[in-house]
Structures are given as C-alpha cells and as structure tokens.
Design a protein around this motif. Structure first.
Motif, short mmCIF file in Angstrom:
data_model
loop_
_atom_site.label_atom_id
_atom_site.label_comp_id
_atom_site.label_asym_id
_atom_site.label_seq_id
_atom_site.Cartn_x
_atom_site.Cartn_y
_atom_site.Cartn_z
N GLY A 32 0.81 -1.21 0.00
CA GLY A 32 0.00 0.00 0.00
C GLY A 32 0.84 1.26 0.00
O GLY A 32 1.99 1.27 0.46
N THR A 33 0.26 2.34 -0.49
CA THR A 33 1.00 3.61 -0.58
C THR A 33 0.47 4.68 0.36
O THR A 33 1.03 5.78 0.42
N GLY A 34 -0.59 4.40 1.08
CA GLY A 34 -1.10 5.37 2.05
C GLY A 34 -1.90 6.50 1.44
O GLY A 34 -2.06 7.55 2.05
N ILE A 41 4.28 8.88 2.82
CA ILE A 41 4.96 7.59 2.92
C ILE A 41 3.92 6.49 2.95
O ILE A 41 2.76 6.73 3.30
N PRO A 42 4.29 5.27 2.60
CA PRO A 42 3.35 4.16 2.72
C PRO A 42 2.86 4.03 4.16
O PRO A 42 3.63 4.21 5.11
N LYS A 43 1.59 3.69 4.33
CA LYS A 43 1.01 3.66 5.68
C LYS A 43 1.68 2.62 6.57
O LYS A 43 1.70 2.79 7.80
N GLN A 44 2.23 1.57 5.97
CA GLN A 44 2.87 0.55 6.80
C GLN A 44 4.16 1.05 7.47
O GLN A 44 4.67 0.41 8.39
N LEU A 45 4.67 2.19 7.01
CA LEU A 45 5.86 2.78 7.63
C LEU A 45 5.50 3.82 8.69
O LEU A 45 6.38 4.32 9.39
N LEU A 46 4.21 4.13 8.80
CA LEU A 46 3.76 5.09 9.81
C LEU A 46 3.96 4.50 11.20
O LEU A 46 3.74 3.32 11.43
N LYS A 47 4.39 5.33 12.14
CA LYS A 47 4.62 4.85 13.49
C LYS A 47 3.33 4.86 14.31
O LYS A 47 2.59 5.83 14.32
N ILE A 48 3.11 3.74 15.00
CA ILE A 48 2.03 3.60 15.96
C ILE A 48 2.63 2.97 17.20
O ILE A 48 3.39 1.99 17.11
N ALA A 49 2.33 3.51 18.36
CA ALA A 49 2.87 3.00 19.63
C ALA A 49 4.39 2.89 19.56
O ALA A 49 4.99 1.93 20.04
N GLY A 50 5.01 3.89 18.93
CA GLY A 50 6.46 3.99 18.95
C GLY A 50 7.20 3.19 17.90
O GLY A 50 8.43 3.29 17.82
N LYS A 51 6.48 2.41 17.07
CA LYS A 51 7.16 1.60 16.06
C LYS A 51 6.40 1.68 14.75
O LYS A 51 5.19 1.90 14.74
#
Length: 499
Positions: A32-34, A41-51
C-alpha cells in the motif's frame, strides 16, 4: 515447525496422501501507498505506539512458533526502508524483502514465486493489520491440516444492505450468515497456485483477496472460516491510526511465568536491582522476593533512606551507592507514588506540587539518572501505573493524570532507548492492598484487593523477560483470596504504590 494435527467433524475427505508441508511461510503484504491516509509515505511505515506499523506486524509472526519463514512484499521504491526495519529489529525469520506488484493479484504471484516449489503452508497477511493475534495465526495453521484454504472473519454487527446504481436498496441479506473478512488467509501452496493458474486464463480476472480466487476458480474447495477479532483492524483511514494506537496502549502484554524456581535464580543471581519506593507495599515485596532468588537489591525511600525521588541529587546518590557496592545496575524499579483524594479546585498548592513531583517528576528524574547505568548492562526500567490511567477519576484527578503520563513515558522511552538496548515497561496492577491505598480509601472488603506479593511476582517476571514498551496488566486470578486491607503506617507512606 510446531503444529497441532487437529481435525473436526466437518472435515473434508483426504483420500490419498495426507498433507505434509515442508514449512509454513507468512507472506506480509505491504504494497500500500497510504493514499487514503493522505501521507507522503506508505502507511505501513507510519509509526504507531512507537514503532512502524509493519514492525508490529512482523513481530507477531516472528514470535509465532507455527511460522518458519516470513517474506515481505513491499511497495515499490520502499524496500530499503522495510529492510532497515527488519535489520534493526533483528527479525530472524524474515528471509526476503522484495517489491510487490502493481495489483494484489500480481503481488500474490510474486509471493508464490518467492516461496518456491514444494508443499508449503502459506499465510497472506496485510502489513497494516498490526494487531493480529498469535491465536489467529495458530488457528489458521492448524486448520490447514484439514482444509486447503482458510479465511479469517468476524460476525457483522451492522445490517448489510445491497444497493443499485441509484443508491436504492435492492436486498438486505440475513445478518447471521454474514461475516467481515480479515487476514491472514491461509492456503496449501498447491491449492492457491492452481487457483491462480486457472485465473490466468480468464481475461476478466480481478480479485481483491486470495480466498475469492479459490472460491471462483476452485469452486469445489471448502474454505474454512476461523474467528478473527475486533482488534484485528486494518489501518486504512486517518481514524484507524488513532484507534490502532489506542488499542496498543490498552493492550496487556502476556508475561511468561517461570515454572521452576531455579530459573529465577539463574536469571537474577548476581544482578543488581534498585527499587525506589522499597519500604512498603509492592516495592517491599519485590525487594524481598528478588533477594530470595539471589539478586542484590537496594531499596530507597523517603522514610527509610531519606531519598526524595523528585530530587536529582538524591537519586544520583542512591544509584551511586548501588553501583559502588556491586559494579553494576541491571534493573531500576519505580514504585514510589502518592495518592491524595479531593477536588482539584479545593486542593492546596502544596499538595498539588507534592503529587506532581513524586508521581511524575520523580520517575522522569530516575529515568534520566539511570540511563548511563542501564546502558552499560542493557537493563530495564520498570514503572507503575494504575487502572485509572485509561480514564481520569473524580476526586483524584492528579493521580489519574500522572499515571496516564507514566504510560506515555514508558512507550516513549522504550522507543528512544531501543538502540541502546534498554527495555522500559510499565505494570498496571488491579486495586492492590498497600498502605497507601488503605490510607486513601480505608479498609475495603476482603477478597476485593490484589495481594502486593502477586504484583511483585509479576514484576519479577517482567524484569527477566525481553518485553519493552509494554503495559502489563496484573489481575487477581478467579477465586484468589486477597489479604485484609493493610494497616495505615504512622508515617505518611509517600513512597509506596497503589493499584
């Protein structure tokens, strides 16, 4: 490869050779590209809960004993970022990080080529479903002993309507038969390859999920559905980012309990533990328990050693005492805290300052002063919150808010200190029988409070674990008998903790 050979009454007949896969491969689809999130940036690279989201997802498969190998299909142009995340996290099961295709169908074909020939279990999972559980992974793999294709889904809580091109209802399917699909989707490799081989001859072929390909092109193949979970959400829209982050914050990590006392001795013998708030309650019980297993424990408190946790010079002196005596500090535990009840509007400034200083400035000061010692030993900082951190409570607003702040501090420091090898965790005990709680609430009914010893044991399990950035709930087991409320000490228990 660890799998249960389970069958069910509705199992399909496997006439000839029983299924014997050589390995189980998880394919994490991160193409995915977000766009819908409006990100650069692609959404899978977005940080959630510090990672990054993809790191959370990969960690689940890395930890699952049923999974032998992980292959990552990344968005075009972002393979280096994904590879860097894999390398930094030390994911040993990830064997390939490669570019996906232009469509979901193309990506699946690339993944099957990467998996290679032979009889293999294959699980396809969306990288942006970071809250998938180990239970779901396990049940998917186990079901493949009986079924050739497996899907994950949950019942629909909403009525589903079918509409025409004018947005008018044409049908309302029976809700009890409807499910909302999730991932992973699991297959015997030969089945999914054959489905795509047949689909390749269809000029109108287009599918958004792999079970749909099996359903259409191998119509005689049963597709088993196992229960997903409400938490297994897909991060697609902006609101999903906030929901996922909150779910991570509220998630309770499971800490493995050692079954052999010798395991604790092996882990703790020769270790140095500094406990701030070690005179009463949980801190005292933890001190005594760790000492029995061979740890060198140094308890400090305002009442016993004159240590004020909010004062940097006191904290520095305490840490130096422990280090000078043993040459190391492996764990720093902060159970110190005070609970003052009353309306915020009516609370005097001196009381407000004391609550804020001890409950928040104290842990921050201890964290800063402990950093060089814990960096040397790759140790752990352990903090304590309260169940009130999820929702502020009337009559102790400052206590609730400082405890919520400690959760955020835990997660932030775990991220900041990850490169230094330092772990940071937070214990969230149920209402616990401590002197501080008794002072604030008086005597409470027997069997309604958690024993401080139970919290101390859970704390010890966390200290010897590899967890970091986690909030660990500690609850009474069903039928557990708690002690009578602890008597109030004659001196204000300013350095104890409550659940």
């Amino acid at each position: 490869m660890t799998q249960d050979h389970t069958t069910g009454p509705d199992a399909t007949d496997e006439a000839a050779t029983p299924w014997r896969p050589s390995r189980t491969v998880a394919v994490v689809l991160a193409g995915g590209t977000g766009t819908r999130l409006g990100l650069g940036i692609p959404k899978q690279l977005l940080k959630i809960a510090g990672k990054p989201i993809i790191e959370h997802t990969l960690a689940v498969f890395e930890a699952a004993p049923e999974i032998d190998e992980v292959v990552v299909l990344m968005a075009t142009g972002h393979v280096p970022q994904a590879q860097a995340i894999v390398d930094k996290a030390g994911f040993r099961k990830v064997t390939k990080v490669i570019e996906g295709g232009g469509t979901r169908n193309d990506t699946t074909r690339i993944a099957l080529d990467a998996v290679g020939e032979g009889d293999v279990n294959v699980l396809f999972h969306d990288a942006v479903r970071p809250l998938v559980s180990g239970r779901i992974v396990r049940e998917c793999v186990n079901a493949l002993w009986t079924y050739e294709a497996v899907d994950v889904a949950i019942p629909s809580a909403d009525t589903i309507v079918q509409v025409d091109e004018n947005e008018c209802i044409t049908d309302i399917p029976v809700r009890s038969r409807l499910r909302r699909g999730q991932t992973p989707q699991a297959f015997r490799s030969g089945t999914i390859r054959e489905a795509y081989r047949r689909a390749a001859g269809d000029p109108d072929f287009a599918a958004t999920d792999d079970c749909g390909v099996v359903l259409r092109y191998l119509p005689g193949t049963p597709i088993k559905v196992i229960d997903g979970s409400d938490e297994n959400i897909k991060v697609t829209h902006p609101v999903d980012v906030h929901l996922a982050d909150k779910l991570f914050q509220l998630a309770a990590a499971q800490v493995p309990r050692q079954t052999d006392p010798r395991s604790y001795t092996e882990e703790l013998s020769g270790r140095t533990i500094v406990v701030f708030g070690g005179s009463y309650g949980i801190g005292h019980e933890l001190t005594e328990l760790a000492r029995r297993y061979g740890a060198q424990v140094f308890p400090f408190s305002r009442s016993s050693t004159g240590t004020h946790v909010e004062q940097a010079e006191d904290v520095a002196a305490a840490l130096k005492t422990a280090f000078d005596a043993t040459g190391r500090i492996d764990h720093v535990v902060v159970t110190a805290g005070i609970l003052e009840k009353g309306s915020l509007a009516e609370m005097d400034e001196e009381t407000m300052d004391r609550v804020l200083q001890v409950n928040f400035v104290g842990p921050v000061t201890i964290a800063r002063q402990s950093l060089p010692y814990l960096q040397q030993t790759k140790g752990q900082l352990l903090l304590y919150t309260s169940s009130s951190y999820t929702r502020g409570r009337a009559q102790y607003a400052l206590y609730s808010s400082t405890k919520a702040a400690l959760v955020n501090l835990t997660q932030a420091l775990a991220d900041e200190w990850a490169e230094l090898g330092i772990r940071v965790n937070c214990i969230n005990p149920e209402r616990t029988a401590t002197p501080m709680r008794t002072r604030a609430f008086g005597e409470e009914p027997e069997n309604t409070l958690l024993a401080a010893e139970t919290v101390a044991q859970a704390s010890l399990d966390v200290l010897i674990s590899e967890l970091t950035g986690q909030v660990i709930d500690v609850r009474r087991a069903p039928g557990e008998t708690a002690p009578q409320a602890v008597p109030v000490q004659s001196e204000r228990p300013a350095v104890t903790t409550a659940g």
